[in-house]
Design a protein around this motif. Structure first.
Motif, PDB file in Angstrom:
ATOM      1  N   LEU A 166       0.844  -1.201   0.000  1.00  0.00           N
ATOM      2  CA  LEU A 166       0.000   0.000   0.000  1.00  0.00           C
ATOM      3  C   LEU A 166       0.874   1.244   0.000  1.00  0.00           C
ATOM      4  CD1 LEU A 166      -3.123   0.595   2.262  1.00  0.00           C
ATOM      5  CD2 LEU A 166      -1.450   2.382   1.884  1.00  0.00           C
ATOM      6  N   PHE A 167       1.876   1.283   0.888  1.00  0.00           N
ATOM      7  CA  PHE A 167       2.770   2.443   0.930  1.00  0.00           C
ATOM      8  C   PHE A 167       3.471   2.622  -0.416  1.00  0.00           C
ATOM      9  CE2 PHE A 167       3.581   1.273   5.680  1.00  0.00           C
ATOM     10  CZ  PHE A 167       2.331   1.758   6.030  1.00  0.00           C
ATOM     11  N   GLN A 168       3.980   1.521  -0.960  1.00  0.00           N
ATOM     12  CA  GLN A 168       4.706   1.584  -2.229  1.00  0.00           C
ATOM     13  C   GLN A 168       3.804   2.051  -3.362  1.00  0.00           C
ATOM     14  OE1 GLN A 168       7.321  -1.779  -3.300  1.00  0.00           O
ATOM     15  NE2 GLN A 168       6.257  -1.848  -5.265  1.00  0.00           N
ATOM     16  N   GLU A 169       2.595   1.538  -3.391  1.00  0.00           N
ATOM     17  CA  GLU A 169       1.641   1.888  -4.446  1.00  0.00           C
ATOM     18  C   GLU A 169       1.409   3.397  -4.490  1.00  0.00           C
ATOM     19  OE1 GLU A 169      -2.946   0.987  -4.360  1.00  0.00           O
ATOM     20  OE2 GLU A 169      -1.861  -0.832  -4.918  1.00  0.00           O
ATOM     21  N   THR A 170       1.283   4.008  -3.313  1.00  0.00           N
ATOM     22  CA  THR A 170       1.050   5.451  -3.255  1.00  0.00           C
ATOM     23  C   THR A 170       2.302   6.231  -3.616  1.00  0.00           C
ATOM     24  OG1 THR A 170      -0.594   5.110  -1.513  1.00  0.00           O
ATOM     25  CG2 THR A 170       0.253   7.344  -1.792  1.00  0.00           C
ATOM     26  N   LEU A 171       3.435   5.849  -3.050  1.00  0.00           N
ATOM     27  CA  LEU A 171       4.670   6.593  -3.283  1.00  0.00           C
ATOM     28  C   LEU A 171       5.091   6.551  -4.744  1.00  0.00           C
ATOM     29  CD1 LEU A 171       6.572   5.451  -0.087  1.00  0.00           C
ATOM     30  CD2 LEU A 171       5.809   7.788  -0.579  1.00  0.00           C
ATOM     31  N   ARG A 172       4.724   5.481  -5.458  1.00  0.00           N
ATOM     32  CA  ARG A 172       5.110   5.365  -6.866  1.00  0.00           C
ATOM     33  C   ARG A 172       4.035   5.862  -7.827  1.00  0.00           C
ATOM     34  NH1 ARG A 172       8.523  -0.373  -7.265  1.00  0.00           N
ATOM     35  NH2 ARG A 172      10.027   0.144  -5.612  1.00  0.00           N
ATOM     36  N   PHE A 173       2.918   6.338  -7.289  1.00  0.00           N
ATOM     37  CA  PHE A 173       1.857   6.870  -8.147  1.00  0.00           C
ATOM     38  C   PHE A 173       2.397   8.066  -8.926  1.00  0.00           C
ATOM     39  CE2 PHE A 173      -1.700   9.701  -9.025  1.00  0.00           C
ATOM     40  CZ  PHE A 173      -2.692   8.851  -9.483  1.00  0.00           C
ATOM     41  N   ASP A 174       2.189   8.064 -10.235  1.00  0.00           N
ATOM     42  CA  ASP A 174       2.688   9.143 -11.089  1.00  0.00           C
ATOM     43  C   ASP A 174       1.641  10.249 -11.182  1.00  0.00           C
ATOM     44  OD1 ASP A 174       3.917  10.790 -12.914  1.00  0.00           O
ATOM     45  OD2 ASP A 174       4.365   9.204 -14.354  1.00  0.00           O
ATOM     46  N   THR A 175       1.930  11.375 -10.565  1.00  0.00           N
ATOM     47  CA  THR A 175       0.981  12.499 -10.546  1.00  0.00           C
ATOM     48  C   THR A 175       0.944  13.232 -11.877  1.00  0.00           C
ATOM     49  OG1 THR A 175       2.581  14.163  -9.805  1.00  0.00           O
ATOM     50  CG2 THR A 175       1.514  12.820  -8.102  1.00  0.00           C
TER      51      THR A 175
ATOM     52  N   ALA B 115      10.025   5.480   4.742  1.00  0.00           N
ATOM     53  CA  ALA B 115      10.198   6.892   5.062  1.00  0.00           C
ATOM     54  C   ALA B 115      11.641   7.314   4.818  1.00  0.00           C
ATOM     55  CB  ALA B 115       9.803   7.160   6.517  1.00  0.00           C
ATOM     56  N   TRP B 116      12.570   6.432   5.133  1.00  0.00           N
ATOM     57  CA  TRP B 116      13.984   6.700   4.875  1.00  0.00           C
ATOM     58  C   TRP B 116      14.286   6.691   3.376  1.00  0.00           C
ATOM     59  CZ3 TRP B 116      18.289   7.587   8.088  1.00  0.00           C
ATOM     60  CH2 TRP B 116      19.541   7.447   7.482  1.00  0.00           C
ATOM     61  N   ASN B 117      13.762   5.692   2.683  1.00  0.00           N
ATOM     62  CA  ASN B 117      14.015   5.556   1.248  1.00  0.00           C
ATOM     63  C   ASN B 117      12.738   5.124   0.540  1.00  0.00           C
ATOM     64  OD1 ASN B 117      14.825   5.018  -1.346  1.00  0.00           O
ATOM     65  ND2 ASN B 117      16.410   3.537  -0.807  1.00  0.00           N
ATOM     66  N   PRO B 118      11.970   6.075  -0.008  1.00  0.00           N
ATOM     67  CA  PRO B 118      10.692   5.731  -0.655  1.00  0.00           C
ATOM     68  C   PRO B 118      10.832   4.850  -1.888  1.00  0.00           C
ATOM     69  CG  PRO B 118      10.778   8.078  -0.124  1.00  0.00           C
ATOM     70  CD  PRO B 118      12.160   7.535   0.083  1.00  0.00           C
ATOM     71  N   ASP B 119      12.061   4.652  -2.368  1.00  0.00           N
ATOM     72  CA  ASP B 119      12.259   3.822  -3.551  1.00  0.00           C
ATOM     73  C   ASP B 119      12.486   2.353  -3.220  1.00  0.00           C
ATOM     74  OD1 ASP B 119      11.991   5.986  -5.263  1.00  0.00           O
ATOM     75  OD2 ASP B 119      14.131   6.433  -5.242  1.00  0.00           O
ATOM     76  N   LEU B 120      12.551   2.008  -1.945  1.00  0.00           N
ATOM     77  CA  LEU B 120      12.736   0.603  -1.590  1.00  0.00           C
ATOM     78  C   LEU B 120      11.556  -0.230  -2.080  1.00  0.00           C
ATOM     79  CD1 LEU B 120      14.095   0.824   2.066  1.00  0.00           C
ATOM     80  CD2 LEU B 120      15.375   0.178   0.015  1.00  0.00           C
TER      81      LEU B 120
END
Length: 737
Positions: free
Chosen positions: A444-453, A506-511
């Motif tokens: 869920l966290f990854q899905e949001t952080l990688r959403f292309d705005t 939070a430290w690295n959103p690309d993980l």
């Protein structure tokens, strides 16, 4: 043999048990029978024999710079970790005045004389910033050492935890080479903890903050809390509920917060407080709470001065205003920027920040005139972009409704280029089965952080927006904590993984969330593929399973009223329309779903044009968001050729089947997991299976009633009647209010 064991003397049985434990030490499964979950992912159990031998030969002691509280914490953690991993006593790992062969050397930017590759380390430190670090195997005056270098003390602590993490994961000591720093400067937990120790949406017991005993009685648990967060790089904590009480700013509670701050400070954590907008008015120290009244502004400035005298590194205020009945600047005809900026100016002399929540929805002018809640935060905050003071961050929930099992990313991400934004995730599972259901939130966290705005008509993920790539305004990330007084901190073993995943991302959103799950599983159980592989498989399928048996295809907000436990898509009698599940699914003879296109609320227009076009057409809308954006007939043809009705029912069935598969997978790891944690997880999975079936049956019964359609061929009917499900009540569900 069985008969012999039944009659064996107690002393012999004890010897056999010890023999088994010693044997397990070589597999990373030692102390299994004693594990109650308190140590989280910092278990530091003995390494396999070969790795232990390699580590032992390379550790002769720990050399540190001057002994500040944070350096002391780093050194203590290294001793604790190494003692556990090597099976030694902590005092067997000495502190050293000078580096020597085999030592671990902590060094700030002033590197030790004689360092072999000093220039390479300096280049690393030049990019590491305040929180980053360099870890490498090197030599000092010809002697082999492990160097942990950073520009600051907190960087040394983070580097120490990172090195210990690699050892726990099975890395060879002489192969560990790290250069790392956080992507975001502010990485915060939000505790929704009340002053009476109840926790709103908390499912792990009481608050860990014992306000009654503070400030004079300090629970050692506070230090372990700080250690766990520092191991992930979390550097802030909001101590109290966003539905705040005025009393939290009284002198007695400031003293209590200061006592907590003193414990957390060596671990790089700053404390924040949630504040109630009308505090000076409620304390009868002003006649209004109007942010433009000079006397109100002066009161807040004096209060900020008072707080910083007690807590010199106080982080600032978190504010929920004009939302769900909370007071705010709009009560006086002002806007959110007026309110936030007044507080920001009180904190600015102390380098404090205001975190202003964007979770707002207005009371309707008439009960039947309610605008789409998904659109209201954008409508209120987008016009204020660029009008907030520089020490204000606007905190936006990951989705526009309210921490649902799945939501598209909030349209404000990418829409406020001149305002730093904070991401707000919910780590506690308010809508995802509490601490009972195994639902790993990493995806869920990854899905949001990688959403292309598609902000500015270019690729711009939510993570890049938070990092300031859009226009240089760097934000942060916050998570509503799932921590409580339960011995295992989070109420269930697998909910620890959500705290862990939040901190790592939070430290690295690309993980990658799967890689994070592997880290957690290896440290929590053992770095053994027989455990890690099936556990990670369970974790990675768990969130999608929950979506399927709760809210498939973009359905949302159909949980039980108030407590949010279990299905209640039939609720239609609450005080305002957008509190009712029927408002969100709109199921009837004509179909199901919320129309957010131009023919409905047009909330889709709040996204960037390219994103809006994709969501505006059901043919190009991802199936997981279909009913979020569209009201469609029951016979609408899905991409697989099935009707919408058939597909919806199949999703519910698939969700239940996935939980059954998770149960079977957990049974296969029984030989490799301690009995206490195994049994606890097994019981919770059994309850999850029962509740998944309940969700499936109740929702199918209700939607079939609304649609007036027969069940698809071969589908088993619900176990009970719709009326039976509607009669269920849960007046004492945990974490409610």
């Amino acid at each position: 043999m069985e008969r012999f064991l039944r009659h064996a003397p107690a002393r012999l049985m004890a010897a056999l048990a010890l023999h088994v434990l010693l044997g397990l030490a070589g597999t990373g499964l030692a102390h299994a029978a004693l594990d109650d979950g308190y140590d989280l992912w910092l278990r530091y159990r003995p390494l396999p024999a070969s790795q232990r031998a390699a580590l032992r030969s390379g550790v002769t002691g720990i050399a540190t710079p001057d002994d500040t509280p944070t350096v002391h914490a780093a050194s203590a953690e290294l001793k604790r970790g190494l003692a556990g991993l090597l099976g030694r006593a902590e005092n067997a790992i000495p502190s050293l005045a000078q580096p020597r062969a085999g030592s671990i050397v902590l060094s700030r930017a002033e590197l030790p004389a004689g360092l072999l590759d000093a220039d390479a380390v300096r280049r690393g430190l030049a990019t590491a910033g305040n929180d980053g670090f360099v870890v490498r195997r090197t030599r000092i005056k010809g002697d082999p050492v492990t160097l942990i270098a950073a520009n600051t003390d907190i960087g040394l602590l983070y580097g120490s935890f990172a090195w210990l993490r690699q050892l726990q994961l099975g890395a060879a000591p002489d192969q560990i080479a790290l250069l790392d720093k956080p992507a975001l400067p502010l990485r915060v937990l939000n505790h929704w903890d009340n002053l009476d120790r109840t926790v709103e949406r908390g499912y792990a017991g009481e608050s860990i903050w014992n306000w009654w005993e503070l400030p004079n009685i300090i629970d050692p648990r506070y230090t372990d809390y700080a250690r766990a967060n520092a191991s992930l790089g979390i550097n802030g904590t909001v101590l109290n509920n966003v539905n705040a009480k005025a009393e939290v700013l009284s002198p007695s509670f400031i003293a209590k917060a200061a006592a907590i701050a003193n414990v957390l400070r060596p671990y790089g954590m700053r404390v924040f407080l949630s504040v109630r907008w009308s505090t000076p008015l409620e304390l009868k120290e002003t006649k209004t709470a109007d942010p433009l009244d000079p006397l109100v502004a002066a009161w807040w400035a004096r209060k900020a001065d008072e707080i910083y005298r007690s807590i010199p590194d106080f982080g600032g205020f978190l504010v929920k205003a004009n939302s769900e009945g909370q007071p705010g600047p709009q009560d006086y005809g002002r806007n959110h920027a007026d309110g936030a900026n007044m507080l920001a100016r009180a904190l600015a002399p102390h380098q404090g920040v205001v975190i202003w929540r964007a979770f707002v929805y207005s009371p309707p002018a008439h009960p039947d005139q309610v605008s789409d809640r998904a659109a209201q935060a954008y409508d209120q905050f987008k016009p204020l972009d660029g009008k907030f003071d520089k020490n204000v961050l606007v905190q936006v929930k990951n989705g526009a409704i309210d921490f649902q099992p799945r939501e598209p990313a909030h349209p404000l991400f990418g829409a406020m280029p001149d305002t730093p934004l904070m991401m707000e995730f919910q780590v506690t599972k308010e809508y995802l089965g509490f601490a009972t259901h195994l639902v790993y939130l990493g995806p869920l966290f990854q899905e949001t952080l990688r959403f292309d705005t598609r902000a500015g008509n270019q690729s711009m993920t939510v993570a890049r927006v938070l990092e300031g790539a859009q226009d240089g305004h760097v934000g942060g990330i916050a998570g509503v904590a799932n921590i409580g007084s339960s011995r295992n901190w989070t109420g269930s073993t697998f909910d620890q993984a959500n705290w862990y995943a939040f901190g790592r991302l939070a430290w690295n959103p690309d993980l990658d969330s799967r890689a994070v799950a592997r880290e957690w599983a290896a440290q929590t159980f053992a770095p053994d593929a027989r455990v890690v592989d099936p556990v990670v498989d369970m974790m990675m399928r768990s969130r999608e399973a929950a979506v399927d048996y709760m809210t498939p295809l973009g359905l949302h907000h159909i949980m039980g009223t108030g407590h949010h436990h279990g299905p209640a898509p039939w609720v239609d009698d609450l005080g305002r329309a957008d509190w009712n599940p029927v408002y969100y699914h709109r199921a009837g003879k004509d179909g199901i779903g919320f129309d957010r296109t131009a023919t409905g609320s047009n909330a889709v227009a709040q996204y960037a044009p390219e994103v809006a076009r994709r969501f505006a057409d059901p043919a190009t809308t991802p199936p997981e968001f279909l009913l979020w954006f569209h009201h469609l007939p029951w016979d609408y043809r899905m991409p697989d050729g099935r009707t919408l009705w058939t597909d919806l029912v199949n999703h519910y069935d698939h969700g239940v089947a996935e939980v059954e598969a998770m149960q079977a997978e957990w049974q296969r790891v029984r030989p490799f997991v301690d009995a206490r944690r195994f049994d606890d997880v097994a019981q919770r999975l059994a309850q999850q299976r029962r509740e998944a079936q309940w969700w499936r049956d109740a929702c199918i019964a209700y939607f079939q009633h609304r649609a007036g359609l027969p069940l698809p061929a071969g589908v088993r009917p619900p176990a009970q009647s719709l009326d039976d499900y509607r009669k269920l009540t849960f007046p004492f569900a945990p974490g409610h209010g």
